[in-house]
Scaffold this motif. Structure first.
Motif, PDB file in Angstrom:
ATOM      1  N   ASP A 173      41.697  17.463 -17.576  1.00 38.09           N
ATOM      2  CA  ASP A 173      40.791  16.328 -17.387  1.00 38.09           C
ATOM      3  C   ASP A 173      41.538  15.144 -16.776  1.00 38.09           C
ATOM      4  O   ASP A 173      41.016  14.447 -15.898  1.00 38.09           O
ATOM      5  CB  ASP A 173      40.173  15.901 -18.728  1.00 38.09           C
ATOM      6  CG  ASP A 173      38.945  16.737 -19.104  1.00 38.09           C
ATOM      7  OD1 ASP A 173      38.348  17.368 -18.193  1.00 38.09           O
ATOM      8  OD2 ASP A 173      38.580  16.760 -20.295  1.00 38.09           O
TER       9      ASP A 173
ATOM     10  N   TYR B 214      42.909  16.192 -22.586  1.00 39.76           N
ATOM     11  CA  TYR B 214      43.624  17.375 -22.118  1.00 39.76           C
ATOM     12  C   TYR B 214      44.064  17.155 -20.663  1.00 39.76           C
ATOM     13  O   TYR B 214      43.342  16.537 -19.879  1.00 39.76           O
ATOM     14  CB  TYR B 214      42.733  18.621 -22.245  1.00 39.76           C
ATOM     15  CG  TYR B 214      43.449  19.888 -21.839  1.00 39.76           C
ATOM     16  CD1 TYR B 214      44.634  20.263 -22.463  1.00 39.76           C
ATOM     17  CD2 TYR B 214      42.954  20.692 -20.813  1.00 39.76           C
ATOM     18  CE1 TYR B 214      45.307  21.408 -22.080  1.00 39.76           C
ATOM     19  CE2 TYR B 214      43.622  21.852 -20.424  1.00 39.76           C
ATOM     20  CZ  TYR B 214      44.801  22.194 -21.065  1.00 39.76           C
ATOM     21  OH  TYR B 214      45.477  23.325 -20.681  1.00 39.76           O
TER      22      TYR B 214
ATOM     23  N   THR C 255      42.474  26.209 -25.877  1.00 34.92           N
ATOM     24  CA  THR C 255      43.212  26.310 -24.608  1.00 34.92           C
ATOM     25  C   THR C 255      44.716  26.176 -24.850  1.00 34.92           C
ATOM     26  O   THR C 255      45.514  26.943 -24.296  1.00 34.92           O
ATOM     27  CB  THR C 255      42.739  25.217 -23.621  1.00 34.92           C
ATOM     28  OG1 THR C 255      41.315  25.254 -23.575  1.00 34.92           O
ATOM     29  CG2 THR C 255      43.309  25.430 -22.247  1.00 34.92           C
TER      30      THR C 255
ATOM     31  N   PHE D 240      36.878  18.617 -21.760  1.00 36.72           N
ATOM     32  CA  PHE D 240      37.506  19.143 -22.978  1.00 36.72           C
ATOM     33  C   PHE D 240      37.306  18.223 -24.177  1.00 36.72           C
ATOM     34  O   PHE D 240      37.737  17.069 -24.149  1.00 36.72           O
ATOM     35  CB  PHE D 240      39.014  19.337 -22.760  1.00 36.72           C
ATOM     36  CG  PHE D 240      39.355  20.495 -21.862  1.00 36.72           C
ATOM     37  CD1 PHE D 240      39.763  21.710 -22.394  1.00 36.72           C
ATOM     38  CD2 PHE D 240      39.236  20.368 -20.483  1.00 36.72           C
ATOM     39  CE1 PHE D 240      40.069  22.781 -21.560  1.00 36.72           C
ATOM     40  CE2 PHE D 240      39.540  21.433 -19.646  1.00 36.72           C
ATOM     41  CZ  PHE D 240      39.947  22.642 -20.182  1.00 36.72           C
TER      42      PHE D 240
ATOM     43  N   GLU E  24      37.791  22.850 -27.648  1.00 36.66           N
ATOM     44  CA  GLU E  24      38.256  23.482 -26.397  1.00 36.66           C
ATOM     45  C   GLU E  24      39.737  23.185 -26.169  1.00 36.66           C
ATOM     46  O   GLU E  24      40.482  24.043 -25.674  1.00 36.66           O
ATOM     47  CB  GLU E  24      37.472  22.960 -25.179  1.00 36.66           C
ATOM     48  CG  GLU E  24      35.980  23.260 -25.193  1.00 36.66           C
ATOM     49  CD  GLU E  24      35.187  22.248 -25.992  1.00 36.66           C
ATOM     50  OE1 GLU E  24      35.411  21.043 -25.812  1.00 36.66           O
ATOM     51  OE2 GLU E  24      34.346  22.656 -26.822  1.00 36.66           O
ATOM     52  N   LEU E  25      40.136  21.976 -26.524  1.00 31.01           N
ATOM     53  CA  LEU E  25      41.551  21.607 -26.369  1.00 31.01           C
ATOM     54  C   LEU E  25      42.432  22.560 -27.177  1.00 31.01           C
ATOM     55  O   LEU E  25      43.414  23.112 -26.685  1.00 31.01           O
ATOM     56  CB  LEU E  25      41.775  20.170 -26.851  1.00 31.01           C
ATOM     57  CG  LEU E  25      43.235  19.777 -27.043  1.00 31.01           C
ATOM     58  CD1 LEU E  25      43.845  19.339 -25.720  1.00 31.01           C
ATOM     59  CD2 LEU E  25      43.408  18.673 -28.070  1.00 31.01           C
TER      60      LEU E  25
END
Ligand SMILES: NC(=O)c1ccc[n+]([C@@H]2O[C@H](COP(=O)([O-])OP(=O)(O)OC[C@H]3O[C@@H](n4cnc5c(N)ncnc54)[C@H](O)[C@@H]3O)[C@@H](O)[C@H]2O)c1
Ligand SMILES: C[C@@H](O)[C@H](N)C(=O)O
Length: 373
Positions: free
Chosen positions: A270, A267, A358, A350, A354-355
């Protein structure tokens, strides 16, 4: 007296020669006329080395692509809006033009690049200009010019003006004969794309300039980077960016890679944090100048399954692009980034769940997400 011995004597008398006896950077190179580029004798040099207490003065090349605008926003929060100059050969949209300094810079024009560095007292350069993997195969001579000749200009300017230089490399710097699962930092690198060849060249040239001229070169091999606020730019991993646009807009996506194609991904947050962290890492902590960095690894099928948790009606179909598939099949499936974790404390935030959450929030699919839960 033989020229080589004369030079040895001169070098021996020069201040600042490192005890190791290796070549020092620009001043020596200029004095001996062995600078990467010849500089007029009457040039008025400005030493812009970063003391560590000042804010760096940053230039980002190729800044209007998928990653550059996010990097500029990120660095401006840290170093101040006016200390970060975004540049590209394209015309910036209004909101980017008004968000901070923007300047035209063609990396193929060496004098233009040098003028920008000098006039703006640049100390850090992030070199993002490139043609990515798939578009590079469709424009080999342009990719060769931008990715190789452009890099030479950037290296020379950086060495001559004592810049700290960041150049991103990629999973695409590996090829079918590299170990793919996982791929370590040091292994055989025989990529089969002009993009990959140019990135191996960049890694080697940067490391050579570091050794030969003391250039403070730092390089991360990025996985496929996924961000919400930009359009894909001709890469093989771009399906993992486009899928979010299409899933939210149309509830379906046609994928140009096979469902089982596993690639390392990260992501954008990061990626930007890794980039700043390696730039700020004390030189003595860097046992290498080029590092793999990783976060997750998934297939189109894995990504579709995760999307289905949020958008139950989502449909994925496959229409394989043979050029992109051949490229993906030659790239790492998993990336070993243990050296980055050990040397300068890299740690990603991530993973796939979570990726996806988001990205969907950014794309405004709150309604669909809410309906699904
Ligand atoms: N996006 C990814 O997934 C990814 C992964 C690994 C590495 N990288 C690397 O990160 C960097 C940025 O990637 P990106 O996705 O933003 O690329 P991108 O293709 O989206 O953007 C590249 C930019 O370079 C500019 N450019 C082209 N020719 C130029 C020239 N002559 N002078 C100045 N600028 C020129 C283009 O206008 C474009 O805005 C690249 O070096 C790429 O290789 C990206
Ligand atoms: C992986 C990477 O370098 C880029 N996103 C590409 O696919 O070409």
């Amino acid at each position: 007296m033989p020229v080589a011995r004369m030079l040895q004597q001169v070098v021996g008398q020069m201040p600042g020669r490192p005890a190791c006896g290796c070549w020092t950077s620009a001043p020596l190179a200029r004095f001996l006329g062995t600078s990467p580029r010849q500089i007029p004798a009457d040039a008025n040099f400005y030493s812009s080395s970063f003391s560590g207490t000042d804010q760096p003065r940053v230039l980002i090349t190729g800044g209007l692509g998928q990653l550059g605008v996010g990097l500029a926003n990120f660095l401006r929060k840290r170093f101040g809006k006016d200390n970060v100059i975004l540049s590209d050969i394209r015309k910036p949209p209004d909101h980017i033009f008004h968000s901070g300094p923007f300047i035209y810079s063609d990396i193929l024009d060496y004098k233009n690049l040098r003028e920008i560095v000098v006039n703006n007292r640049i100390t850090w350069l992030f070199h993002y200009s490139a043609l990515l993997s798939a578009i590079g195969e469709a424009n080999v001579s342009l990719a060769r010019a931008v990715n190789i000749t452009g890099l030479h200009n950037v290296l020379d300017v950086a060495a001559e003006h004592n810049l700290r230089l960041f150049v991103p490399s990629t999973i695409g710097a590996f090829g079918p004969t590299s170990p793919r699962n996982p791929t370590p930092d040091i292994c055989i690198q025989r990529p089969r794309t002009i993009y990959g060849v140019s990135k191996v060249h960049a890694e080697l040239m940067g490391e050579y300039y570091h050794y030969r001229y003391g250039l403070d070169f730092r390089c991360l091999r990025y996985p496929g980077i996924i961000s919400a606020d930009s359009q894909p730019g001709g890469g093989t991993t771009d399906y993992a960016v486009q899928i979010f646009h299409d899933a939210v807009k149309n509830g379906k996506f046609e994928c140009n890679l096979k469902s089982s194609t596993r690639l390392p991904m990260m992501y954008i947050d990061d990626c930007l944090r890794a980039t700043l962290e390696v730039m700020e890492a004390p030189a003595e902590s860097l046992s290498m100048r080029t590092y793999n960095v990783n976060a997750m690894s998934f297939t189109p099928e894995d990504l579709a399954q995760e999307l289905l948790k949020h958008i139950p009606e989502f449909q994925i179909t496959y229409n394989v692009d043979s050029v992109r598939q051949a490229i993906a099949d030659s790239w790492p499936m998993n990336f070993d980034d243990s050296n980055a974790r050990k040397d300068w404390g890299w740690k990603h935030d991530f993973d796939l769940p979570e990726l996806v959450t988001t990205m969907l929030n950014f794309h405004g699919s709150d309604t669909r997400v809410a309906q699904a839960n």
